[in-house]
Design a protein around this motif. Sequence first.
Motif, PDB file in Angstrom:
ATOM      1  N   GLU A 191     -14.791  -9.000  19.235  1.00 49.54           N
ATOM      2  CA  GLU A 191     -15.897  -9.234  20.054  1.00 49.54           C
ATOM      3  C   GLU A 191     -15.551  -8.685  21.680  1.00 49.54           C
ATOM      4  OE1 GLU A 191     -18.929 -11.161  19.416  1.00 49.54           O
ATOM      5  OE2 GLU A 191     -18.680 -10.474  17.179  1.00 49.54           O
ATOM      6  N   ARG A 192     -14.063  -8.748  21.882  1.00 50.29           N
ATOM      7  CA  ARG A 192     -14.223  -9.208  23.252  1.00 50.29           C
ATOM      8  C   ARG A 192     -14.119  -7.383  23.918  1.00 50.29           C
ATOM      9  NH1 ARG A 192      -7.989  -9.909  23.927  1.00 50.29           N
ATOM     10  NH2 ARG A 192      -8.877 -11.192  22.586  1.00 50.29           N
ATOM     11  N   THR A 193     -14.382  -6.460  22.461  1.00 51.65           N
ATOM     12  CA  THR A 193     -14.415  -5.241  22.840  1.00 51.65           C
ATOM     13  C   THR A 193     -15.858  -4.562  22.913  1.00 51.65           C
ATOM     14  OG1 THR A 193     -12.429  -4.127  21.299  1.00 51.65           O
ATOM     15  CG2 THR A 193     -14.157  -2.756  21.340  1.00 51.65           C
ATOM     16  N   ALA A 194     -16.565  -5.655  22.334  1.00 49.38           N
ATOM     17  CA  ALA A 194     -18.145  -5.107  22.280  1.00 49.38           C
ATOM     18  C   ALA A 194     -18.737  -5.647  23.317  1.00 49.38           C
ATOM     19  CB  ALA A 194     -18.693  -6.326  21.087  1.00 49.38           C
ATOM     20  N   GLY A 205     -10.401  -1.375  13.439  1.00 49.60           N
ATOM     21  CA  GLY A 205      -9.509  -1.250  14.293  1.00 49.60           C
ATOM     22  C   GLY A 205      -9.778  -1.306  15.646  1.00 49.60           C
ATOM     23  N   ALA A 206     -11.030  -1.548  15.874  1.00 53.42           N
ATOM     24  CA  ALA A 206     -11.715  -1.235  17.275  1.00 53.42           C
ATOM     25  C   ALA A 206     -10.542  -2.743  18.283  1.00 53.42           C
ATOM     26  CB  ALA A 206     -12.831  -1.431  17.455  1.00 53.42           C
ATOM     27  N   GLY A 207     -10.406  -3.793  17.357  1.00 49.80           N
ATOM     28  CA  GLY A 207     -10.241  -5.005  18.108  1.00 49.80           C
ATOM     29  C   GLY A 207      -9.219  -4.945  19.441  1.00 49.80           C
ATOM     30  N   GLN A 208      -8.187  -4.117  19.319  1.00 49.66           N
ATOM     31  CA  GLN A 208      -7.362  -3.191  20.385  1.00 49.66           C
ATOM     32  C   GLN A 208      -6.657  -1.914  20.324  1.00 49.66           C
ATOM     33  OE1 GLN A 208      -4.299  -6.193  19.678  1.00 49.66           O
ATOM     34  NE2 GLN A 208      -3.411  -5.340  17.923  1.00 49.66           N
ATOM     35  N   ALA A 260     -19.086   4.643  22.418  1.00 49.62           N
ATOM     36  CA  ALA A 260     -20.149   4.058  23.735  1.00 49.62           C
ATOM     37  C   ALA A 260     -20.753   4.623  24.457  1.00 49.62           C
ATOM     38  CB  ALA A 260     -20.306   2.666  23.566  1.00 49.62           C
ATOM     39  N   ALA A 261     -20.015   4.826  25.257  1.00 51.91           N
ATOM     40  CA  ALA A 261     -19.984   5.479  26.587  1.00 51.91           C
ATOM     41  C   ALA A 261     -20.829   7.361  26.901  1.00 51.91           C
ATOM     42  CB  ALA A 261     -18.293   5.493  27.958  1.00 51.91           C
ATOM     43  N   GLU A 262     -20.668   7.653  25.917  1.00 57.73           N
ATOM     44  CA  GLU A 262     -21.015   8.754  25.108  1.00 57.73           C
ATOM     45  C   GLU A 262     -22.180   8.616  24.852  1.00 57.73           C
ATOM     46  OE1 GLU A 262     -19.745  11.954  26.328  1.00 57.73           O
ATOM     47  OE2 GLU A 262     -18.424  11.036  27.065  1.00 57.73           O
ATOM     48  N   GLY A 263     -22.702   7.741  24.396  1.00 58.44           N
ATOM     49  CA  GLY A 263     -24.114   7.728  23.843  1.00 58.44           C
ATOM     50  C   GLY A 263     -24.292   6.958  22.684  1.00 58.44           C
ATOM     51  N   ALA A 264     -23.126   6.969  21.996  1.00 55.54           N
ATOM     52  CA  ALA A 264     -23.142   6.961  20.351  1.00 55.54           C
ATOM     53  C   ALA A 264     -23.533   4.803  19.871  1.00 55.54           C
ATOM     54  CB  ALA A 264     -21.601   7.063  19.568  1.00 55.54           C
ATOM     55  N   ALA A 265     -24.359   5.039  19.504  1.00 50.08           N
ATOM     56  CA  ALA A 265     -24.100   3.834  18.119  1.00 50.08           C
ATOM     57  C   ALA A 265     -22.243   3.465  18.270  1.00 50.08           C
ATOM     58  CB  ALA A 265     -24.768   3.870  17.913  1.00 50.08           C
ATOM     59  N   VAL A 266     -22.304   2.392  18.181  1.00 39.67           N
ATOM     60  CA  VAL A 266     -20.242   2.364  17.306  1.00 39.67           C
ATOM     61  C   VAL A 266     -20.899   0.410  16.744  1.00 39.67           C
ATOM     62  CG1 VAL A 266     -18.191   2.131  18.319  1.00 39.67           C
ATOM     63  CG2 VAL A 266     -20.286   3.278  19.159  1.00 39.67           C
ATOM     64  N   PRO A 267     -20.602   0.414  15.619  1.00 38.89           N
ATOM     65  CA  PRO A 267     -20.453  -0.576  15.107  1.00 38.89           C
ATOM     66  C   PRO A 267     -18.755  -0.888  15.316  1.00 38.89           C
ATOM     67  CG  PRO A 267     -21.081   0.802  13.016  1.00 38.89           C
ATOM     68  CD  PRO A 267     -21.029   1.097  14.947  1.00 38.89           C
ATOM     69  N   VAL A 268     -18.187  -1.820  15.195  1.00 38.00           N
ATOM     70  CA  VAL A 268     -16.868  -2.209  15.895  1.00 38.00           C
ATOM     71  C   VAL A 268     -16.825  -2.980  14.110  1.00 38.00           C
ATOM     72  CG1 VAL A 268     -16.351  -2.046  17.889  1.00 38.00           C
ATOM     73  CG2 VAL A 268     -16.918  -4.446  16.403  1.00 38.00           C
TER      74      VAL A 268
END
Length: 50
Positions: free
Chosen positions: A36-39, A5-8, A19-27
């Motif tokens: 895609e916009r989030t990514a 649910g990372a789209g919004q 991601a800002a904290e350095g984690a690898a985050v697949p959405v």
Amino acid sequence: MLVPGAGQGIGAALARHGAAEGAAVPVAGRNPDRAERTAATSAVWRTAAT
């Protein structure tokens, strides 16, 4: 850290924060354009819509 649910909303905020904290985050999300916009606006991995 997989964020469904990372789209919004909260999902997008969690993906960006991770991601800002350095984690690898697949959405993932139902709407591929929103995911895609989030990514594109953060250092997260792009995935196909689910």
